[in-house]
Motif scaffolding. Structure first.
Motif, mmCIF file in Angstrom:
data_model
loop_
_atom_site.group_PDB
_atom_site.id
_atom_site.type_symbol
_atom_site.label_atom_id
_atom_site.label_comp_id
_atom_site.label_asym_id
_atom_site.label_seq_id
_atom_site.Cartn_x
_atom_site.Cartn_y
_atom_site.Cartn_z
ATOM 1 N N ASP A 49 50.435 -2.577 33.589
ATOM 2 C CA ASP A 49 49.771 -3.111 34.745
ATOM 3 C C ASP A 49 50.639 -2.800 35.930
ATOM 4 O O ASP A 49 49.895 -2.220 36.805
ATOM 5 C CB ASP A 49 49.392 -4.729 34.453
ATOM 6 N N LEU A 53 49.664 -0.192 39.466
ATOM 7 C CA LEU A 53 49.325 -0.667 40.625
ATOM 8 C C LEU A 53 50.366 0.198 41.571
ATOM 9 O O LEU A 53 50.009 0.206 43.016
ATOM 10 C CB LEU A 53 49.443 -2.106 40.844
ATOM 11 N N SER A 205 41.132 -4.543 35.442
ATOM 12 C CA SER A 205 40.950 -4.633 36.813
ATOM 13 C C SER A 205 39.513 -5.653 37.122
ATOM 14 O O SER A 205 39.674 -6.367 38.306
ATOM 15 C CB SER A 205 40.175 -3.333 37.399
ATOM 16 N N ARG A 208 41.394 -8.956 37.917
ATOM 17 C CA ARG A 208 41.928 -9.022 39.100
ATOM 18 C C ARG A 208 40.762 -9.227 40.144
ATOM 19 O O ARG A 208 41.139 -9.699 41.126
ATOM 20 C CB ARG A 208 42.906 -7.695 39.430
ATOM 21 N N ARG A 209 39.784 -8.243 40.027
ATOM 22 C CA ARG A 209 38.723 -8.626 41.247
ATOM 23 C C ARG A 209 38.254 -9.967 41.316
ATOM 24 O O ARG A 209 37.681 -10.536 42.204
ATOM 25 C CB ARG A 209 37.482 -7.319 40.865
ATOM 26 N N ASN A 211 39.672 -12.726 40.314
ATOM 27 C CA ASN A 211 40.713 -13.814 40.931
ATOM 28 C C ASN A 211 40.624 -13.711 42.306
ATOM 29 O O ASN A 211 40.834 -14.563 42.911
ATOM 30 C CB ASN A 211 41.826 -13.346 40.274
ATOM 31 N N SER A 212 40.373 -12.422 42.885
ATOM 32 C CA SER A 212 40.344 -12.146 44.483
ATOM 33 C C SER A 212 39.244 -12.595 44.945
ATOM 34 O O SER A 212 39.002 -13.242 46.101
ATOM 35 C CB SER A 212 40.648 -10.715 44.750
ATOM 36 N N GLU A 217 38.187 -12.811 48.746
ATOM 37 C CA GLU A 217 38.934 -11.392 49.108
ATOM 38 C C GLU A 217 38.569 -10.484 48.086
ATOM 39 O O GLU A 217 37.744 -10.467 47.179
ATOM 40 C CB GLU A 217 40.423 -11.789 49.084
ATOM 41 N N GLN A 218 39.162 -9.229 48.360
ATOM 42 C CA GLN A 218 39.124 -8.214 47.461
ATOM 43 C C GLN A 218 40.772 -7.811 47.069
ATOM 44 O O GLN A 218 41.390 -7.750 48.074
ATOM 45 C CB GLN A 218 38.469 -6.794 47.989
ATOM 46 N N PRO A 219 41.051 -7.098 46.054
ATOM 47 C CA PRO A 219 42.567 -7.044 45.579
ATOM 48 C C PRO A 219 42.882 -5.786 46.528
ATOM 49 O O PRO A 219 42.253 -4.468 46.405
ATOM 50 C CB PRO A 219 42.667 -6.842 44.237
ATOM 51 N N ALA A 220 43.945 -5.796 47.242
ATOM 52 C CA ALA A 220 44.406 -4.582 47.889
ATOM 53 C C ALA A 220 44.735 -3.401 47.071
ATOM 54 O O ALA A 220 44.871 -2.249 47.427
ATOM 55 C CB ALA A 220 45.640 -5.021 48.593
ATOM 56 N N GLU A 221 45.049 -3.520 45.839
ATOM 57 C CA GLU A 221 45.669 -2.698 45.037
ATOM 58 C C GLU A 221 44.462 -2.015 44.377
ATOM 59 O O GLU A 221 44.594 -0.603 44.048
ATOM 60 C CB GLU A 221 46.406 -3.135 43.751
#
Length: 326
Positions: A49, A53, A205, A208-209, A211-212, A217-221
C-alpha cells in the motif's frame, strides 16, 4: 500463447488507462494468513500500500484504483504523458531522485554546479531516459514489485523469484471500461470474502476514498473524481466521487449477499450514462478478469487500438460487444 512484448500492449495514443495485476509464485503469500502454515503475513499489505502511493508521487502515473490481496495485487493507472513532457529537465531529475539514486552528475546538475560540455551531454542522456521511464508502466510495476520481493525474501530467509515473471496489463479504452475495472478492483476483497463492506476493505483505494469522503475530501494520493466533462477540465475521473462510492457500495451489497439486489437511482443513472444494463454490470464487476483477457472497450475503440498496434485479431471482441453494450 506466447506473451506479447509490453510495447505491443501499451498504446498511449489510444488510452492512458491500464489495469495491471501481479501474482506471487512458489505458493507464497503476499499478505494475510497462510492456511497451510498458519503464518500471518498481514503486515506485508502495508508495504505494498505504502509503495503504491509513494510511486504515485514519483512517476507521471496516477492511481485510479488498487487492491492488495493475499497472493496478488491489482492497480488501475492513468499515464499522464503531458505532465512528463512539461517537466523541466531539473524537474525530471528531482522526480527521479525521489525514488532512485541517479548519478553523481545528475545530482550536481540539480544543485546547479558547473558541468563541462561532455558532462552536460551525459546528463541530458540521463534526463531523456528518466523522462521516458517516468511514464513507463513496466518501470512503475518493476519499482513496485522489486522492493517488496527483497523485503519478503529477507523475512522468509530465502532467495529466488517472489513474483511471476510478467505482470498482466490490459488497456482500458473508454469510460465504461475504466469505471467497470475500477469497481472490479475495489470489490476484490468482498468477492474473496475478506471484507463485508467497501469501507472495511483494508488496503484498497475504495476504503481510502470513503475515509476521505467522510471528511468532505478526496485522497491526494489517488486520481480525483472531477465531475462531468466541461471547459478547462482538470485531470481526473469524469464522475462524482459520491456517485462512484454509492455505485460500488450498491454492487458490493449485491455480491456479498449472493443474490439479486437493488441498484439505487444514482447508480442506475451512471449505468445509463455508460450504456450498461444492470445485469451486465454485475457480471462484469464479478468476473472482469475472466471475461476480458486483452484490451477492454467498445468495438470501435477496440478496432482502432488493434489497428494502431498492427494486430490482425481483436482479442476479446465478442465479450466486449456482449457485456459492455446495451
Amino acid at each position: 500463447m506466447m506473451a506479447r512484448p509490453r510495447q505491443t500492449i501499451v498504446s498511449l495514443e489510444d488510452t492512458p488507462y491500464y489495469h495491471c495485476c501481479s501474482r506471487v509464485v512458489r505458493k507464497a503469500f503476499l499478505c494475510g494468513i497462510d492456511n497451510s502454515t498458519g503464518e500471518n503475513f498481514e503486515h506485508r499489505r502495508e508495504w505494498v500500500d505504502s509503495r503504491i502511493l509513494e510511486l504515485a508521487t514519483i512517476f507521471a502515473i496516477d492511481i485510479c484504483a488498487y487492491a492488495v490481496m493475499s497472493n496478488h495485487l491489482h492497480v488501475v493507472v492513468k499515464v499522464d504523458a503531458d505532465k512528463a513532457k512539461h517537466w523541466s529537465d531539473k524537474d525530471v531529475l528531482i522526480q527521479w531522485h525521489k525514488g532512485f539514486k541517479g548519478t553523481l552528475l545528475t545530482h550536481k546538475f540539480v544543485k546547479g554546479e558547473d558541468l563541462n560540455e561532455f558532462e552536460l551531454e551525459t546528463v541530458n542522456d540521463s534526463i531523456n531516459q528518466y523522462r521516458q521511464r517516468l511514464v513507463d508502466i513496466s518501470w512503475f510495476m518493476r519499482s513496485l514489485s522489486e522492493p517488496i520481493a527483497r523485503q519478503a525474501n529477507k523475512e522468509d530467509k530465502c532467495t529466488g523469484r517472489f513474483w511471476e515473471g510478467r505482470f498482466k496489463s490490459q488497456a482500458l479504452l473508454d469510460e465504461a471500461a475504466v469505471l467497470a475495472c475500477m469497481a472490479y478492483v475495489d470489490l476484490n476483497p468482498i468477492r474473496a470474502r475478506m471484507a463485508t463492506t467497501p469501507e472495511n476493505s483494508g488496503y484498497t483505494s475504495i476504503q481510502r476514498r470513503i475515509n476521505s469522503a467522510i471528511k468532505g475530501e478526496q485522497p491526494a494520493e489517488l486520481l480525483p473524481f472531477v465531475g462531468n466533462e466541461r471547459l478547462n477540465m482538470p485531470n481526473g475521473l469524469m464522475f462524482s466521487v459520491k456517485d462512484y462510492i454509492v455505485l460500488v457500495e450498491d454492487t458490493g451489497r449485491i455480491i456479498r449477499e449472493d443474490k439479486r439486489g437493488a441498484i439505487s437511482s444514482s447508480s442506475q443513472d451512471i449505468l445509463n450514462r455508460l450504456n450498461i444494463p444492470a445485469e451486465n454490470w454485475l457480471k462484469i464487476t464479478t468476473e472482469f478478469g475472466a471475461l476480458f483477457k486483452g484490451a477492454v472497450g467498445a468495438l470501435p475503440a477496440l478496432t482502432q487500438y488493434c489497428e494502431h498496434l498492427e494486430r490482425k485479431r481483436r482479442q476479446g471482441a465478442s465479450n466486449c460487444q456482449r457485456w459492455l453494450c446495451a
